[in-house]
Design a protein around this motif. Structure first.
Motif, PDB file in Angstrom:
ATOM      1  N   GLU A 220      46.919  37.725  27.369  1.00  0.00           N
ATOM      2  CA  GLU A 220      47.513  36.388  27.334  1.00  0.00           C
ATOM      3  C   GLU A 220      47.962  35.884  28.697  1.00  0.00           C
ATOM      4  O   GLU A 220      48.147  34.673  28.872  1.00  0.00           O
ATOM      5  N   THR A 221      48.131  36.780  29.668  1.00  0.00           N
ATOM      6  CA  THR A 221      48.713  36.356  30.943  1.00  0.00           C
ATOM      7  C   THR A 221      47.854  36.628  32.172  1.00  0.00           C
ATOM      8  O   THR A 221      47.978  35.920  33.170  1.00  0.00           O
ATOM      9  N   PHE A 222      47.001  37.646  32.145  1.00  0.00           N
ATOM     10  CA  PHE A 222      46.274  38.006  33.367  1.00  0.00           C
ATOM     11  C   PHE A 222      45.096  37.053  33.554  1.00  0.00           C
ATOM     12  O   PHE A 222      44.241  36.925  32.685  1.00  0.00           O
ATOM     13  N   PRO A 223      45.009  36.374  34.692  1.00  0.00           N
ATOM     14  CA  PRO A 223      43.929  35.405  34.918  1.00  0.00           C
ATOM     15  C   PRO A 223      42.564  36.086  35.006  1.00  0.00           C
ATOM     16  O   PRO A 223      42.420  37.139  35.632  1.00  0.00           O
ATOM     17  N   ALA A 224      41.571  35.460  34.391  1.00  0.00           N
ATOM     18  CA  ALA A 224      40.238  36.063  34.307  1.00  0.00           C
ATOM     19  C   ALA A 224      39.557  36.137  35.663  1.00  0.00           C
ATOM     20  O   ALA A 224      39.017  37.187  36.037  1.00  0.00           O
ATOM     21  N   ARG A 225      39.560  35.039  36.371  1.00  0.00           N
ATOM     22  CA  ARG A 225      38.823  35.008  37.628  1.00  0.00           C
ATOM     23  C   ARG A 225      39.348  36.031  38.649  1.00  0.00           C
ATOM     24  O   ARG A 225      38.562  36.816  39.201  1.00  0.00           O
ATOM     25  N   PRO A 226      40.664  36.064  38.931  1.00  0.00           N
ATOM     26  CA  PRO A 226      41.151  37.079  39.866  1.00  0.00           C
ATOM     27  C   PRO A 226      40.910  38.511  39.374  1.00  0.00           C
ATOM     28  O   PRO A 226      40.666  39.404  40.181  1.00  0.00           O
ATOM     29  N   LEU A 227      40.980  38.721  38.056  1.00  0.00           N
ATOM     30  CA  LEU A 227      40.741  40.061  37.528  1.00  0.00           C
ATOM     31  C   LEU A 227      39.306  40.501  37.782  1.00  0.00           C
ATOM     32  O   LEU A 227      39.049  41.616  38.253  1.00  0.00           O
ATOM     33  N   ILE A 228      38.358  39.637  37.470  1.00  0.00           N
ATOM     34  CA  ILE A 228      36.952  39.991  37.674  1.00  0.00           C
ATOM     35  C   ILE A 228      36.650  40.132  39.157  1.00  0.00           C
ATOM     36  O   ILE A 228      35.873  41.007  39.566  1.00  0.00           O
ATOM     37  N   ARG A 229      37.276  39.302  39.969  1.00  0.00           N
ATOM     38  CA  ARG A 229      37.121  39.442  41.415  1.00  0.00           C
ATOM     39  C   ARG A 229      37.676  40.775  41.889  1.00  0.00           C
ATOM     40  O   ARG A 229      37.084  41.462  42.727  1.00  0.00           O
ATOM     41  N   PHE A 230      38.837  41.160  41.337  1.00  0.00           N
ATOM     42  CA  PHE A 230      39.424  42.464  41.658  1.00  0.00           C
ATOM     43  C   PHE A 230      38.493  43.595  41.231  1.00  0.00           C
ATOM     44  O   PHE A 230      38.282  44.563  41.975  1.00  0.00           O
ATOM     45  N   MET A 231      37.927  43.497  40.035  1.00  0.00           N
ATOM     46  CA  MET A 231      37.019  44.527  39.546  1.00  0.00           C
ATOM     47  C   MET A 231      35.783  44.629  40.424  1.00  0.00           C
ATOM     48  O   MET A 231      35.284  45.720  40.697  1.00  0.00           O
ATOM     49  N   MET A 232      35.306  43.495  40.893  1.00  0.00           N
ATOM     50  CA  MET A 232      34.132  43.490  41.754  1.00  0.00           C
ATOM     51  C   MET A 232      34.453  44.123  43.108  1.00  0.00           C
ATOM     52  O   MET A 232      33.695  44.961  43.614  1.00  0.00           O
ATOM     53  N   ASP A 233      35.590  43.748  43.686  1.00  0.00           N
ATOM     54  CA  ASP A 233      35.977  44.300  44.982  1.00  0.00           C
ATOM     55  C   ASP A 233      36.202  45.807  44.917  1.00  0.00           C
ATOM     56  O   ASP A 233      35.906  46.530  45.862  1.00  0.00           O
ATOM     57  N   HIS A 234      36.756  46.276  43.790  1.00  0.00           N
ATOM     58  CA  HIS A 234      37.054  47.698  43.643  1.00  0.00           C
ATOM     59  C   HIS A 234      35.936  48.459  42.922  1.00  0.00           C
ATOM     60  O   HIS A 234      36.127  49.583  42.472  1.00  0.00           O
TER      61      HIS A 234
END
Length: 528
Positions: A220-234
């Motif tokens: 409900e709170t974690f933004p999708a775009r930054p999360l997927i960007r984080f997953m991609m970077d890591h």
């Protein structure tokens, strides 16, 4: 102690409040520049989340990490350089991940294909094959959201928003309202019509575990775009086709803290058990008041603590802009138990991984599949025998089973210690505000540092502390501003190897064929 008037010949006197990784990084980067530095830490030791605790078993003692456990060479560049300069070596570690739902009714692990499958009967169920398809699809296509949504405009890109408002706080509020913020990961997955099994038993537990946030809250709170960007970077989007290569400290992360302390120059002093109560800006500098009522004036103060702690220290002296920005960063309280109780591992031995995520129990099940509406409570058991290379029972020099459980629903029987940590709660607002921190950082004698300025990881903490040192040495303008949630992933297309490109093509063809068989258009957002 600095006098009221600053001499051009005397060295500047700097106070670093907080002895975690950010404070350590700031001191480390200042060590060759002649500043007089005092590090104040309220605890009895430095390190913060780098907290190695003694575990006793079978007549032996081993230092076990209970906070900061593992690092990646590619995504921790500054911290790894720091370790190399200290001469600290790390070892390869097992970063396998597993999920146990409803007290073991459904379990899987990433250790192998068979540990993921669990039961042969799943091979004859539709939901299992859909889950496999969606795992592959998300891994190879989720990054496309980075090129579909607009990126937040930063002050260095377009200053029209700031200059058109009466003040900076109005600009921030206008930014929050006009950008429609970020789509949450839960809304994104629903829009793309991912299945409940994929959402509840695979993706959300995996991405919520690093922050130990309840799964419903995370959705409900974690933004999708930054999360997927984080997953991609890591490289978390590459786990299907590649093995993650992470590392840990064989003798605990305290080894780097000890090495740092041994390398401290004489003009850097550490003050343990010295809580700072207040920081007040004066004409001649910044006055710190301590728990015993004493005070001292410094030329500059670096608050290397959580944002809320920084606000408490500033008190009524915080500017309106500082209060507005820093109050956007929240934390969660998490309790870790160091123990050897193996009942805190998944029931099925093959499902036991290095990271073991447990989801709340429910008695509801549908057609023999895992229940769709599990509780949101999340707890994690870290298998430190695997993560830190501690010998297992039966091996030479073994201390037995060594486990760290975070936020368990019950207390382990063989308990050795309890530790409390605070982790950042990432939200649309905190993501946005990370781009505004430079407006208050290094202003009027006070700087801010902490892993909370990014995603809460050790590299974020080190980078923020190092940046404060850079501002002190080179000045704010030359140092530039630091945005730890920004990424090159927005502007650089993800590259795939021949095998991954072939797999993408096969998935697209399979999806199209199934949609046509069902009589649905190829533009459907559903999968199968």
């Amino acid at each position: 102690m600095p006098s009221g008037k600053e001499s051009s010949t005397r060295p500047r006197h700097i106070a670093i409040v907080g002895g975690g990784i950010s404070g350590i990084a700031c001191s480390w980067k200042l060590r060759k520049h002649g500043y007089l530095v005092d590090i104040y830490e309220s605890d009895s030791k430095l390190g913060g989340h780098a907290n190695s605790v003694a575990f006793k078993g079978k007549g032996r003692v081993v230092d076990v990490d209970t906070g900061f456990i593992a690092l990646d060479e590619a995504t921790y560049p500054q911290f790894n350089d720091f370790l190399k300069e200290l001469g600290i070596r790390t070892i390869p570690t097992d970063m396998s991940f597993g999920v146990s739902v409803s007290d073991g009714d459904f379990e899987w692990s990433s250790s192998s294909i068979w540990s993921f499958l669990g039961e042969l009967s799943y091979l004859f169920t539709f939901w299992f094959w859909r889950l496999v398809f969606e795992i592959l699809w998300f891994s190879l296509f989720a990054h496309e959201i980075l090129y579909e949504e607009p990126t937040i405009v930063r002050e260095d890109e377009d200053t029209s928003l700031l200059t058109s408002c009466e003040n900076e706080i109005d600009a921030i509020e206008k930014d929050l309202k006009s950008l429609d913020q970020f789509q949450t990961i839960g809304d994104y997955l629903k829009e793309k019509k991912y299945s409940d099994e994929f959402i509840n038993y695979f993706l959300i537990p995996m991405v919520a575990s690093p922050w130990c946030i309840d799964t419903n809250e995370f959705k409900e709170t974690f933004p999708a775009r930054p999360l997927i960007r984080f997953m991609m970077d890591h490289r978390l989007l590459d786990t299907v086709t590649r093995t993650l290569r992470w590392r840990s400290f064989q003798n605990g992360s305290k080894t780097y803290v000890d090495a740092f302390l041994s390398s401290l120059p004489a003009h850097h002093q550490v003050h343990l058990k010295t809580p700072v109560q207040k920081a007040v800006r004066l004409k001649q500098g910044v006055m710190l008041t301590f728990g015993d009522g004493s005070s001292r004036i410094y030329d500059h103060v670096a608050l290397a603590v959580h944002a809320r702690q920084a606000l408490d220290i500033l008190g009524n002296g915080a500017t309106d802009l500082e209060r507005r920005i820093l109050s956007s960063f929240q934390t969660s309280r998490n309790t870790c138990y160091l123990h050897s109780d193996t009942s805190f591992l998944p029931k099925r031995p093959s499902a036991r991984a290095a990271w073991n995520c447990f989801l709340g129990r429910t008695d509801e099940a549908i057609d023999g599949t895992p229940p769709h509406e599990q509780g949101s409570k999340i707890s994690i058991t870290f298998d430190m025998n695997k993560l830190q290379g501690i010998p297992f029972p039966g091996d030479p020099n073994s201390v037995g089973r060594v486990l760290v459980s975070m936020n368990p629903t019950r207390i382990p029987k063989t308990l050795q210690s309890i530790q409390v940590y605070h982790h950042p709660l990432i939200s649309s607002e905190s993501i946005l505000m990370s781009g505004y921190i430079h407006r208050i950082n290094g202003v009027s004698g006070i700087s801010f540092a902490g892993a909370w300025m990014g995603f809460g990881f050790h590299e974020d903490g080190f980078a923020s502390g190092a940046h404060v040192a850079c501002m002190l040495v080179d000045g704010r303008e030359k140092a530039g501003y630091l945005d730890l949630v920004a990424s090159r992933s927005d502007s650089q297309r993800r590259k795939f190897g021949p095998g991954e490109s072939l797999l993408r093509a096969v998935l697209v063809l399979a999806r199209r064929s199934f949609l046509l068989l069902r009589g649905e258009g190829l533009g459907s957002k559903g999968f199968i």
